[in-house]
Design an enzyme around this catalytic site. Structure first.
Site, PDB file in Angstrom:
ATOM      1  N   GLU A   9       0.825  -1.208   0.000  1.00  0.00           N
ATOM      2  CA  GLU A   9       0.000   0.000   0.000  1.00  0.00           C
ATOM      3  C   GLU A   9       0.860   1.259   0.000  1.00  0.00           C
ATOM      4  O   GLU A   9       1.958   1.258   0.545  1.00  0.00           O
ATOM      5  CB  GLU A   9      -0.890   0.035   1.249  1.00  0.00           C
ATOM      6  CG  GLU A   9      -1.847  -1.118   1.324  1.00  0.00           C
ATOM      7  CD  GLU A   9      -2.804  -1.001   2.499  1.00  0.00           C
ATOM      8  OE1 GLU A   9      -2.882   0.073   3.120  1.00  0.00           O
ATOM      9  OE2 GLU A   9      -3.455  -2.006   2.794  1.00  0.00           O
ATOM     10  N   LYS A  51       2.197   4.598   1.367  1.00  0.00           N
ATOM     11  CA  LYS A  51       2.344   5.086   2.747  1.00  0.00           C
ATOM     12  C   LYS A  51       2.128   6.593   2.751  1.00  0.00           C
ATOM     13  O   LYS A  51       2.923   7.345   2.213  1.00  0.00           O
ATOM     14  CB  LYS A  51       3.727   4.738   3.294  1.00  0.00           C
ATOM     15  CG  LYS A  51       3.888   5.101   4.759  1.00  0.00           C
ATOM     16  CD  LYS A  51       5.213   4.583   5.305  1.00  0.00           C
ATOM     17  CE  LYS A  51       5.300   4.651   6.816  1.00  0.00           C
ATOM     18  NZ  LYS A  51       5.107   5.955   7.393  1.00  0.00           N
ATOM     19  N   ARG A 110      -2.501   9.373  11.793  1.00  0.00           N
ATOM     20  CA  ARG A 110      -3.223   8.104  11.891  1.00  0.00           C
ATOM     21  C   ARG A 110      -4.448   8.262  12.784  1.00  0.00           C
ATOM     22  O   ARG A 110      -4.343   8.739  13.911  1.00  0.00           O
ATOM     23  CB  ARG A 110      -2.309   7.038  12.476  1.00  0.00           C
ATOM     24  CG  ARG A 110      -2.979   5.672  12.583  1.00  0.00           C
ATOM     25  CD  ARG A 110      -1.954   4.662  13.005  1.00  0.00           C
ATOM     26  NE  ARG A 110      -2.457   3.326  13.038  1.00  0.00           N
ATOM     27  CZ  ARG A 110      -1.669   2.261  13.145  1.00  0.00           C
ATOM     28  NH1 ARG A 110      -0.364   2.425  13.215  1.00  0.00           N
ATOM     29  NH2 ARG A 110      -2.192   1.058  13.196  1.00  0.00           N
ATOM     30  N   GLU A 135      -5.405   6.984   7.469  1.00  0.00           N
ATOM     31  CA  GLU A 135      -4.448   8.077   7.606  1.00  0.00           C
ATOM     32  C   GLU A 135      -5.098   9.317   6.998  1.00  0.00           C
ATOM     33  O   GLU A 135      -5.545   9.294   5.847  1.00  0.00           O
ATOM     34  CB  GLU A 135      -3.158   7.706   6.857  1.00  0.00           C
ATOM     35  CG  GLU A 135      -2.011   8.640   7.073  1.00  0.00           C
ATOM     36  CD  GLU A 135      -1.151   8.281   8.290  1.00  0.00           C
ATOM     37  OE1 GLU A 135      -1.458   7.316   9.025  1.00  0.00           O
ATOM     38  OE2 GLU A 135      -0.153   8.991   8.508  1.00  0.00           O
ATOM     39  N   PHE A 139      -7.328   1.972   5.822  1.00  0.00           N
ATOM     40  CA  PHE A 139      -6.520   0.789   5.514  1.00  0.00           C
ATOM     41  C   PHE A 139      -6.828  -0.456   6.335  1.00  0.00           C
ATOM     42  O   PHE A 139      -6.277  -1.511   6.065  1.00  0.00           O
ATOM     43  CB  PHE A 139      -5.024   1.122   5.571  1.00  0.00           C
ATOM     44  CG  PHE A 139      -4.554   1.791   6.833  1.00  0.00           C
ATOM     45  CD1 PHE A 139      -4.433   1.084   8.011  1.00  0.00           C
ATOM     46  CD2 PHE A 139      -4.202   3.144   6.816  1.00  0.00           C
ATOM     47  CE1 PHE A 139      -3.981   1.707   9.161  1.00  0.00           C
ATOM     48  CE2 PHE A 139      -3.749   3.771   7.964  1.00  0.00           C
ATOM     49  CZ  PHE A 139      -3.639   3.045   9.150  1.00  0.00           C
ATOM     50  N   ARG A 144       4.771  -4.793  17.011  1.00  0.00           N
ATOM     51  CA  ARG A 144       5.386  -4.961  15.688  1.00  0.00           C
ATOM     52  C   ARG A 144       5.660  -6.430  15.505  1.00  0.00           C
ATOM     53  O   ARG A 144       6.389  -7.007  16.294  1.00  0.00           O
ATOM     54  CB  ARG A 144       6.759  -4.280  15.680  1.00  0.00           C
ATOM     55  CG  ARG A 144       6.753  -2.830  15.538  1.00  0.00           C
ATOM     56  CD  ARG A 144       8.158  -2.300  15.728  1.00  0.00           C
ATOM     57  NE  ARG A 144       8.071  -1.063  16.473  1.00  0.00           N
ATOM     58  CZ  ARG A 144       7.755   0.099  15.923  1.00  0.00           C
ATOM     59  NH1 ARG A 144       7.527   0.184  14.633  1.00  0.00           N
ATOM     60  NH2 ARG A 144       7.663   1.182  16.665  1.00  0.00           N
ATOM     61  N   LYS A 160       7.501  -1.507   6.533  1.00  0.00           N
ATOM     62  CA  LYS A 160       7.542  -0.255   5.776  1.00  0.00           C
ATOM     63  C   LYS A 160       8.854  -0.113   5.018  1.00  0.00           C
ATOM     64  O   LYS A 160       9.892  -0.630   5.439  1.00  0.00           O
ATOM     65  CB  LYS A 160       7.349   0.933   6.722  1.00  0.00           C
ATOM     66  CG  LYS A 160       8.394   1.059   7.781  1.00  0.00           C
ATOM     67  CD  LYS A 160       8.045   2.164   8.771  1.00  0.00           C
ATOM     68  CE  LYS A 160       8.979   2.113   9.952  1.00  0.00           C
ATOM     69  NZ  LYS A 160       8.712   3.068  10.988  1.00  0.00           N
TER      70      LYS A 160
HETATM   71  P1  AMP Z   1       5.990   4.877  10.986  1.00  0.00           P
HETATM   72  O1  AMP Z   1       5.238   5.953  11.742  1.00  0.00           O
HETATM   73  O2  AMP Z   1       7.074   5.399  10.132  1.00  0.00           O
HETATM   74  O3  AMP Z   1       6.396   3.736  11.870  1.00  0.00           O
HETATM   75  O4  AMP Z   1       4.977   4.213   9.925  1.00  0.00           O
HETATM   76  C1  AMP Z   1       3.768   3.628  10.299  1.00  0.00           C
HETATM   77  C2  AMP Z   1       2.653   4.639  10.107  1.00  0.00           C
HETATM   78  O5  AMP Z   1       2.398   4.899   8.743  1.00  0.00           O
HETATM   79  C3  AMP Z   1       1.312   4.165  10.618  1.00  0.00           C
HETATM   80  O6  AMP Z   1       1.218   4.319  11.993  1.00  0.00           O
HETATM   81  C4  AMP Z   1       0.343   5.053   9.858  1.00  0.00           C
HETATM   82  O7  AMP Z   1       0.175   6.250  10.588  1.00  0.00           O
HETATM   83  C5  AMP Z   1       1.085   5.438   8.602  1.00  0.00           C
HETATM   84  N1  AMP Z   1       0.498   4.927   7.339  1.00  0.00           N
HETATM   85  C6  AMP Z   1       0.457   5.616   6.189  1.00  0.00           C
HETATM   86  N2  AMP Z   1      -0.090   4.906   5.209  1.00  0.00           N
HETATM   87  C7  AMP Z   1      -0.427   3.711   5.723  1.00  0.00           C
HETATM   88  C8  AMP Z   1      -1.027   2.521   5.188  1.00  0.00           C
HETATM   89  N3  AMP Z   1      -1.383   2.417   3.916  1.00  0.00           N
HETATM   90  N4  AMP Z   1      -1.209   1.481   6.028  1.00  0.00           N
HETATM   91  C9  AMP Z   1      -0.833   1.562   7.327  1.00  0.00           C
HETATM   92  N5  AMP Z   1      -0.268   2.660   7.875  1.00  0.00           N
HETATM   93  C10 AMP Z   1      -0.055   3.721   7.090  1.00  0.00           C
END
Ligand code: AMP
Length: 616
Positions: free
Chosen positions: A281, A283, A288, A333, A373, A448, A454
């Site tokens: 997907e 990002k 969130r 998001e 999502f 996690r 990611k």
């Molecule tokens: P990070 O904050 O870098 O750990 O990345 C995870 C975060 O990406 C999640 O907590 C969401 O806020 C955000 N996010 C953005 N797009 C998506 C998606 N398609 N699916 C899940 N999370 C997403």
């Protein structure tokens, strides 16, 4: 229960320097607390007055708190301000002045938890004209009857800074300690643990049995906390029916569920190797949101489980229009999109919505889109155990097409080439990268586990991902910058096993003047005299801070370090960030959501791997 019992326990916890002692004191307090007060005592430990879903913010400005102290103690506002300058904490000021009041109280009764709580609740609920006077009066009424140590903690609550260093994990630890005896009497549990210990030497068994039992109880509590993030109501059930009480706790629309978190891997190949055929997907770099819908009632939580409903009126509206299910909990998001160009606006523009005033105007200026999502609950059914693939289908069927809510862009593939193409396509559009999702994984609340991985756009020649660190203190600059004297920040990653923040970097650059002013404002509220109990650092900061604020940083690489304590236990040496630079303040993240020690170790290992790969 008398409030003095709580205040004395808080005093002991504040003075304790070892984590174990703090948890022990807290467990004692929970044991002493009767069932009718336990919910309130847990809220007080968290420095709040209701579970986060209620959205009750008790915040009172310093000036008004000073007025309340003046009213009761007979000291002038100027005297109070002078003392505040010396002590840096209005709680300490109240403690001192309530011990030597210039005037005697008209009417004073011993404070109960109930009374303290009721007044704080009234303060939070009062609004409109005359409400400031009422708030001051309600706080003064408590101070009037408070002993000095009680005054200290009462004052700190409306200021939003209890300075105890107790996070939710510690509260759960304390409950685990207080319930170990009960678990011991559960035959099934004892037998299970006993059989796991067969291999151990007999003299080690007893100690190991106790430890395993505590871990077992702790895990049981956390399991429920992850799907029902309200420790007040969990505490009530535990107190009433012991561990069995947990069985009656269920997913409830309106009570936050802890978000699943993404792991990281450095390349498309490794992601496919790990997951095989997976969903990939876009990002989105926004905010969130977890959305709870029950009929027309819509509640929106941030990833920190704060109630943010007020801040997103157009999303509330859209949920009513576009979500078919009567009852649902789902995630997405939210981010600002330029309607004319279709361009995604940077995170900072979206963040402007985290405000209290002019929300309607901002909603017009930066209309948000919500890219959904995941779905966790629909019409009475817990969907979390279902494989992701099924949940996505349910989500697709649940959302009607419309202006505001859309599904995240997604493909399903087992080819790393295709994954990479999709990644580049998204980065080109200004998105952050991709998140790959295991098609067969259940929704894993609060952890996690490689269900999500990611891959973010890289800052060339630097670490491929940013790191979120908590500020634990700062160093004064050398006459430069502002009066406040902020020279460099001391930051830490989170050791989730020990619930401790371990130092990883000193950060001096990357801050605009505007950011410095913002940081100074926050730091002045969270600074402490001594090193906070949850902080592990061999470097002595000039000024320490409660680990409350998270910032996002980039760095060139992770290196071994003799001065920092992150990963020292695991690797012998500490780990540090080389050339760290701050990118943004992440108010949406809790300190416990900072990058963890284990993640840093993994990134360190991956980095070695990438470097070796590059050489060959
Ligand atoms: P990070 O904050 O870098 O750990 O990345 C995870 C975060 O990406 C999640 O907590 C969401 O806020 C955000 N996010 C953005 N797009 C998506 C998606 N398609 N699916 C899940 N999370 C997403």
């Amino acid at each position: 229960m008398k409030f003095s019992i709580v205040a004395e326990a808080f005093e002991r916890i504040e003075k304790a320097s070892a984590r174990l002692d703090m948890t022990g004191f807290l467990a004692e307090l929970f044991k002493k607390t009767p069932v009718e007060d336990i919910e309130q005592v847990v809220f007080l430990c968290q420095g709040r007055i209701a579970s986060s879903d209620k959205g009750l913010d008790i915040g009172m400005g310093e000036k008004f708190v000073e007025d309340a102290i003046a009213k009761v103690s007979g000291y002038s506002n100027r005297e109070i301000e002078n003392l505040y300058k010396q002590k840096g904490d209005l709680g300490l000021v109240a403690e001192e002045l309530c011990g030597k009041k210039k005037q005697s109280a008209l009417f004073s009764a011993e404070l109960t938890v109930e009374k303290v709580f009721q007044n704080l609740l009234k303060i939070a609920k009062s609004e409109g004209t005359g409400s400031q006077d009422l708030k001051i009066r309600l706080l003064a009424e408590l101070l009037n009857s408070a002993r000095p140590v009680e005054a200290k903690f009462i004052i700190r609550i409306p200021l939003g800074n209890l300075r105890l260093g107790i996070g939710d994990p510690t509260i759960m630890d304390a409950f685990a300690i207080s319930l170990v005896e009960e678990a011991k009497n559960d035959k099934k549990v004892s037998e299970k643990i006993d059989s796991a210990l067969k291999e151990k030497k007999p003299e080690k068994r007893k100690e190991e049995f106790e430890r395993k039992l505590k871990v077992f109880v702790r895990e049981k509590i956390e399991e429920k906390y992850n799907v029902h993030s309200d420790l007040g109501s969990i505490a009530k059930k535990l107190k009433k029916s012991g561990l069995k009480g947990l069985d009656t706790i269920e997913i409830t629309v309106g009570i936050p569920i802890r978000p699943t978190l993404a792991e990281r891997l450095p390349s498309a190949e490794e992601i496919i190797e790990k997951l095989g055929k997976c969903a990939v997907e876009a990002k989105y770099d926004g905010f969130r949101l977890a959305i709870h819908k029950k009929g027309e009632a819509v509640t929106i939580f941030s990833r920190r489980s704060e109630n943010m409903t007020e801040m997103f009126p157009e999303i509330v509206e859209a949920v009513r229009k576009q979500v078919k299910a009567k009852e649902a909990i789902f995630e997405g998001e939210a981010l600002a999109v330029n309607e004319q160009t279709g361009e995604y606006l940077p995170f900072q523009a979206t963040m402007q919505r985290k405000r209290k005033y002019d929300i309607k105007e901002k909603a017009k200026e930066f209309p948000l889109k919500l890219f959904v999502f995941d779905v966790l609950f629909e019409n009475g059914k817990n969907l979390m155990p279902l494989p992701f693939q099924k949940r996505r289908k349910i989500l697709e069927a649940m959302v009607k097409p419309g202006q505001t809510i859309e599904l995240t862009k997604s493909i399903v593939t087992d080819s790393s080439k295709e994954l990479e193409r999709f990644f580049n396509e998204n980065v080109e559009k200004g998105l952050e990268g991709i998140i790959a999702k295991d098609l067969n994984a259940r929704y894993i609340a609060g952890a996690r586990k490689f269900a999500w991985i990611k891959l973010k756009r890289s800052y060339r020649g630097e670490l491929t991902d940013t790191i979120d660190v908590a500020i634990i203190g700062f160093f004064r600059g050398k006459g430069m910058r502002t009066e406040f004297g902020l020279g460099a920040l001391l930051t830490a990653v989170y050791d989730s096993k020990a619930d401790v923040f371990r130092s990883i970097a000193k950060i001096g650059t990357g801050m605009s003047e505007e950011k410095i002013v913002e940081l100074e404002k926050i730091l002045s509220k969270i600074k402490t005299k001594n090193r906070p109990a949850r902080v592990d650092s061999e470097l002595e900061a000039d000024v320490w801070a409660e680990p409350k604020l998270v910032i996002e940083v980039v760095a060139d690489e992770i290196t071994k370090s003799p001065v920092h304590t992150a990963a020292k236990k695991e690797l012998g040496d500490g780990l540090a960030l080389r050339f760290p630079r701050m990118i943004s303040i992440r108010r949406d993240k809790k300190p416990e959501e900072a990058t963890t020690v284990m993640e840093i170790i993994r990134m360190f290992e991956q980095q070695k791997h990438v470097q070796i790969g590059d050489e060959t």
